[in-house]
Design an enzyme around this catalytic site. Structure first.
Site, PDB file in Angstrom:
ATOM      1  N   HIS A  56       2.485   1.513  -0.423  1.00  0.00           N
ATOM      2  CA  HIS A  56       1.231   2.209  -0.127  1.00  0.00           C
ATOM      3  C   HIS A  56       1.110   2.457   1.367  1.00  0.00           C
ATOM      4  CE1 HIS A  56       0.399  -2.123  -0.165  1.00  0.00           C
ATOM      5  NE2 HIS A  56      -0.565  -1.905   0.720  1.00  0.00           N
ATOM      6  N   HIS A 101       4.498   0.688   3.025  1.00  0.00           N
ATOM      7  CA  HIS A 101       4.934  -0.712   2.942  1.00  0.00           C
ATOM      8  C   HIS A 101       4.630  -1.314   1.578  1.00  0.00           C
ATOM      9  CE1 HIS A 101       0.674  -1.066   3.890  1.00  0.00           C
ATOM     10  NE2 HIS A 101       0.720  -2.301   3.391  1.00  0.00           N
ATOM     11  N   ASP A 111       3.329  -5.054   0.307  1.00  0.00           N
ATOM     12  CA  ASP A 111       2.663  -6.194   0.947  1.00  0.00           C
ATOM     13  C   ASP A 111       3.557  -7.433   0.993  1.00  0.00           C
ATOM     14  OD1 ASP A 111       0.292  -4.810   1.382  1.00  0.00           O
ATOM     15  OD2 ASP A 111      -0.543  -5.381  -0.568  1.00  0.00           O
ATOM     16  N   ARG A 169      -9.668  -7.453   0.211  1.00  0.00           N
ATOM     17  CA  ARG A 169      -8.393  -7.453  -0.513  1.00  0.00           C
ATOM     18  C   ARG A 169      -8.075  -8.842  -1.048  1.00  0.00           C
ATOM     19  NH1 ARG A 169      -2.688  -5.833   2.203  1.00  0.00           N
ATOM     20  NH2 ARG A 169      -2.195  -8.040   2.035  1.00  0.00           N
TER      21      ARG A 169
HETATM   22  C1  SIN Z   1      -3.363  -2.349   2.903  1.00  0.00           C
HETATM   23  O1  SIN Z   1      -3.565  -3.272   2.121  1.00  0.00           O
HETATM   24  O2  SIN Z   1      -2.250  -2.072   3.310  1.00  0.00           O
HETATM   25  C2  SIN Z   1      -4.546  -1.507   3.351  1.00  0.00           C
HETATM   26  C3  SIN Z   1      -4.773  -0.371   2.437  1.00  0.00           C
HETATM   27  C4  SIN Z   1      -5.983   0.427   2.797  1.00  0.00           C
HETATM   28  O3  SIN Z   1      -6.729   0.047   3.712  1.00  0.00           O
HETATM   29  O4  SIN Z   1      -6.205   1.463   2.173  1.00  0.00           O
END
Ligand code: SIN
Length: 282
Positions: free
Chosen positions: A258, A102, A104, A273
């Site tokens: 990612h 995806h 974000d 994050r």
């Molecule tokens: C995300 O922000 O999608 C999570 C990425 C992760 O936990 O490695």
């Protein structure tokens, strides 16, 4: 604060991702250093810093050097820090967030420039994150498929997340907000986007959030979308990052996707994050 820029940048693969050494990102940084970090981000799509010691304030100060901070509209936040999203898997949790390819918050009219994910606690193995280079996904798309996506738009929606809040929150410590308004976040974006800083074209569709191609139903859209998703995640376009406590990943959300790998049952992982505002996809 010095103006010396002495970054040591080591690419991880031939497609995307580079480790950046020679900088303590908890310290105030010169404009030259910030510009060099930004250049590395543009060159590699995602960059990684090792052995950093960030607190919420220093994480925020570093993030703000790259733009306005965005508050996530659907997930909760770290207590006292509305702009920091906890990404936590407790040892007893079954599920994680982000375990599909995806980009974000692509369901926003102005999706973010990027996110900065900081590892506070990681399992001794497992819990890696994959990244994919969407410039390459576009460049290597067979010509007939390019013709099908060029100049087209697609609807992006957050309904993948918000339609099953209770089910998603059960067995997962990174919780969706339960006070969400019924209003869907919905945005129409070009399927091929031109990066506002590099001027390069990249594919801009992703499995959880791209709902339908403009003018087609979801059912009519899915054959082409599924073909694009399979293409985008070819190993040749990806890198895999192995976290250590104190690692920070900064990804360019405009030209990468990612995927968080949920392969560490019984172990704890805790990340923070932060997200930087982007521009309307063109
Ligand atoms: C995300 O922000 O999608 C999570 C990425 C992760 O936990 O490695």
């Amino acid at each position: 604060m010095s103006n010396e820029v002495n970054l040591d940048i080591k690419p991880l693969t031939g497609s995307c991702g580079a480790e950046v050494f020679g900088v303590d990102i908890a310290q105030p940084l010169s404009d030259g250093t910030v510009a060099a970090i930004r250049r590395a981000l543009l060159d590699h799509g995602v960059i990684f810093f090792r052995d950093q010691q960030l607190e919420p304030e220093t994480h925020r100060a570093f993030t703000k050097r790259f733009g306005e901070v965005v508050i996530n509209p659907v997930y909760g936040h770290v207590e006292g820090y509305p702009d920091i999203m906890p990404v936590v898997k407790e040892a007893t949790d079954k599920y994680v967030i982000g375990d599909t390819w995806h980009s974000d918050m692509s369901y926003m009219e102005v999706p973010p420039l990027g996110s900065l994910l900081y590892a506070r606690e990681v399992p001794d193995f497992g819990g890696d994150t994959l990244f994919a280079n969407m410039y390459m996904a576009y460049d290597y798309l067979p010509a007939p498929l390019k013709e099908m996506v060029e100049g087209r738009k697609a609807w992006h929606s957050d309904r993948f997340l918000t339609s099953r809040v209770a089910e998603r929150n059960a067995g997962r410590s990174t919780r969706l907000r339960t006070d969400l308004e019924a209003k869907e976040n919905l945005a129409l974006h070009p399927m091929v986007r031109t990066h506002d800083e590099t001027g390069r074209k990249c594919l801009f569709v992703n499995y959880p959030f791209t709902w339908a191609i403009e003018g087609l139903s979801r059912e009519e859209s899915l054959p082409l979308l599924n073909q694009l998703y399979a293409h985008c995640s070819r190993p040749e376009f990806t890198c895999r990052f192995r976290w250590r406590k104190g690692s920070l990943a900064f990804w360019d959300n405009r030209c990468t996707m990612h995927y968080a790998i949920n392969d560490y049952p019984g172990k704890r992982r805790e990340m923070h994050r932060m997200t930087v505002a982007g521009t309307r996809p063109q």
